[in-house]
Scaffold this motif. Sequence first.
Motif, short mmCIF file in Angstrom:
data_model
loop_
_atom_site.label_atom_id
_atom_site.label_comp_id
_atom_site.label_asym_id
_atom_site.label_seq_id
_atom_site.Cartn_x
_atom_site.Cartn_y
_atom_site.Cartn_z
N ALA A 1 21.50 7.63 1.91
CA ALA A 1 20.27 7.50 1.12
C ALA A 1 19.08 7.46 2.07
CB ALA A 1 20.31 6.24 0.28
N VAL A 2 17.96 7.98 1.59
CA VAL A 2 16.71 7.92 2.35
C VAL A 2 15.64 7.29 1.48
CG1 VAL A 2 17.24 9.91 3.83
CG2 VAL A 2 15.95 10.25 1.71
N LEU A 3 14.67 6.64 2.13
CA LEU A 3 13.54 6.08 1.43
C LEU A 3 12.34 6.99 1.65
CD1 LEU A 3 12.85 3.50 -0.25
CD2 LEU A 3 11.77 2.62 1.83
N VAL A 4 11.64 7.30 0.57
CA VAL A 4 10.37 8.04 0.63
C VAL A 4 9.30 6.97 0.42
CG1 VAL A 4 9.00 9.91 -0.35
CG2 VAL A 4 11.51 10.09 -0.33
N PRO A 5 8.86 6.31 1.51
CA PRO A 5 7.93 5.18 1.38
C PRO A 5 6.48 5.65 1.30
CG PRO A 5 9.03 5.19 3.55
CD PRO A 5 9.30 6.48 2.88
N LEU A 6 5.80 5.23 0.24
CA LEU A 6 4.42 5.62 -0.02
C LEU A 6 3.54 4.39 -0.05
CD1 LEU A 6 5.23 7.91 -3.06
CD2 LEU A 6 4.82 8.68 -0.72
N TYR A 7 2.34 4.50 0.51
CA TYR A 7 1.40 3.38 0.43
C TYR A 7 -0.02 3.91 0.39
CZ TYR A 7 0.44 4.03 5.42
OH TYR A 7 0.07 4.56 6.63
N GLU A 8 -0.92 3.09 -0.13
CA GLU A 8 -2.33 3.43 -0.18
C GLU A 8 -3.01 2.80 1.03
OE1 GLU A 8 -5.62 3.29 -3.73
OE2 GLU A 8 -3.49 3.23 -4.27
N ASP A 9 -3.70 3.63 1.84
CA ASP A 9 -4.37 3.08 3.02
C ASP A 9 -5.72 2.47 2.63
OD1 ASP A 9 -6.28 5.17 2.90
OD2 ASP A 9 -5.37 6.30 4.54
N ASN A 10 -6.43 1.95 3.62
CA ASN A 10 -7.70 1.26 3.36
C ASN A 10 -8.78 2.16 2.77
OD1 ASN A 10 -6.64 -1.16 4.26
ND2 ASN A 10 -7.31 -0.82 6.38
N ASP A 11 -8.62 3.48 2.93
CA ASP A 11 -9.59 4.42 2.38
C ASP A 11 -9.17 4.93 1.00
OD1 ASP A 11 -11.21 4.29 4.69
OD2 ASP A 11 -9.91 5.75 5.70
N GLY A 12 -8.05 4.43 0.48
CA GLY A 12 -7.58 4.84 -0.83
C GLY A 12 -6.70 6.07 -0.82
N ALA A 13 -6.42 6.62 0.37
CA ALA A 13 -5.53 7.78 0.47
C ALA A 13 -4.08 7.30 0.43
CB ALA A 13 -5.78 8.54 1.77
N VAL A 14 -3.22 8.03 -0.24
CA VAL A 14 -1.81 7.69 -0.27
C VAL A 14 -1.12 8.41 0.89
CG1 VAL A 14 0.33 7.73 -1.62
CG2 VAL A 14 -1.87 7.30 -2.76
N ARG A 15 -0.34 7.66 1.63
CA ARG A 15 0.38 8.17 2.80
C ARG A 15 1.87 8.01 2.61
NH1 ARG A 15 -2.63 9.12 7.42
NH2 ARG A 15 -4.84 8.60 7.19
N VAL A 16 2.62 8.82 3.35
CA VAL A 16 4.08 8.74 3.36
C VAL A 16 4.53 8.43 4.79
CG1 VAL A 16 4.32 11.26 3.68
CG2 VAL A 16 6.23 9.93 2.73
N VAL A 17 5.56 7.62 4.91
CA VAL A 17 6.09 7.25 6.22
C VAL A 17 7.26 8.18 6.55
CG1 VAL A 17 7.14 5.43 7.62
CG2 VAL A 17 5.41 4.84 5.89
N LEU A 18 7.11 8.90 7.65
CA LEU A 18 8.16 9.77 8.17
C LEU A 18 8.48 9.33 9.59
CD1 LEU A 18 6.51 13.12 7.05
CD2 LEU A 18 8.63 12.21 6.13
N THR A 19 9.64 9.72 10.08
CA THR A 19 9.98 9.42 11.46
C THR A 19 10.42 10.70 12.17
OG1 THR A 19 12.33 8.96 11.04
CG2 THR A 19 10.78 7.12 10.79
N LYS A 20 10.27 10.69 13.48
CA LYS A 20 10.83 11.77 14.31
C LYS A 20 12.02 11.17 15.04
CE LYS A 20 9.98 14.76 18.27
NZ LYS A 20 10.90 14.17 19.24
N ARG A 21 13.16 11.83 14.87
CA ARG A 21 14.38 11.36 15.53
C ARG A 21 14.31 11.67 17.02
NH1 ARG A 21 18.83 10.41 12.35
NH2 ARG A 21 20.27 11.48 13.73
N PRO A 22 14.91 10.82 17.85
CA PRO A 22 14.92 11.10 19.30
C PRO A 22 15.62 12.43 19.59
CG PRO A 22 15.55 8.82 18.88
CD PRO A 22 15.51 9.52 17.54
N ASP A 23 15.18 13.08 20.64
CA ASP A 23 15.75 14.38 21.02
C ASP A 23 17.20 14.29 21.46
OD1 ASP A 23 13.40 15.78 20.42
OD2 ASP A 23 12.58 15.41 22.42
N ASP A 24 17.68 13.09 21.80
CA ASP A 24 19.06 12.95 22.26
C ASP A 24 20.01 12.45 21.17
OD1 ASP A 24 18.15 10.33 22.07
OD2 ASP A 24 18.66 9.78 24.13
N MET A 25 19.56 12.46 19.91
CA MET A 25 20.43 12.04 18.81
C MET A 25 21.57 13.04 18.65
SD MET A 25 19.32 9.20 17.31
CE MET A 25 19.98 9.18 15.66
#
Length: 178
Positions: free
Chosen positions: A23-47
Amino acid sequence: MNDVWRKLEALPQVEYPATARSAVLVPLYEDNDGAVRVVLTKRPDDMRTHPGDVVFPGGMMEAGEDPVAAATREAWEEVAIPQDAIVEILGGLSPITTRNRSNLIIPVVARIKRPAELIPDPSEVDLIIEPTLDEMMDESRWRTSDWMGHTLWFFEFPEAVLWGATGFMMREFLEYLR
């Protein structure tokens, strides 16, 4: 209410097929300017799997877990989004596999209260990327390409490329906002 949250009311419930393994989480939040952002990650190159890919926080379900429990646990382990920061589970996206067809992934979309600091687990996360949904909706930043007989979506960040299963999930998610 931000129009994004209203549109996301159309999301279906999170699916839990018996064959689900991740399962993955698509985490969304509203920043201080009212824009909605999504949290993504970059996996390490040695994974061992999907090195350097841009992904949603997530991973394998543990014994007795449902997709929501697995996705929220993984978000805590990978980027330190605590359980009490999950404001609401908004729904789910279509289950999907990667090249490994036996690993069915369940996407869980959630509204979060962003912690003051997101802390990447260096063994699983090289860096955290937090684009606005407006950035993700910019069609000029998306491209398609053939990959092993499949047409896949690609979105280039300065740090890395979102593509594959995550690209498919993101494109499905963005359809709810159009």
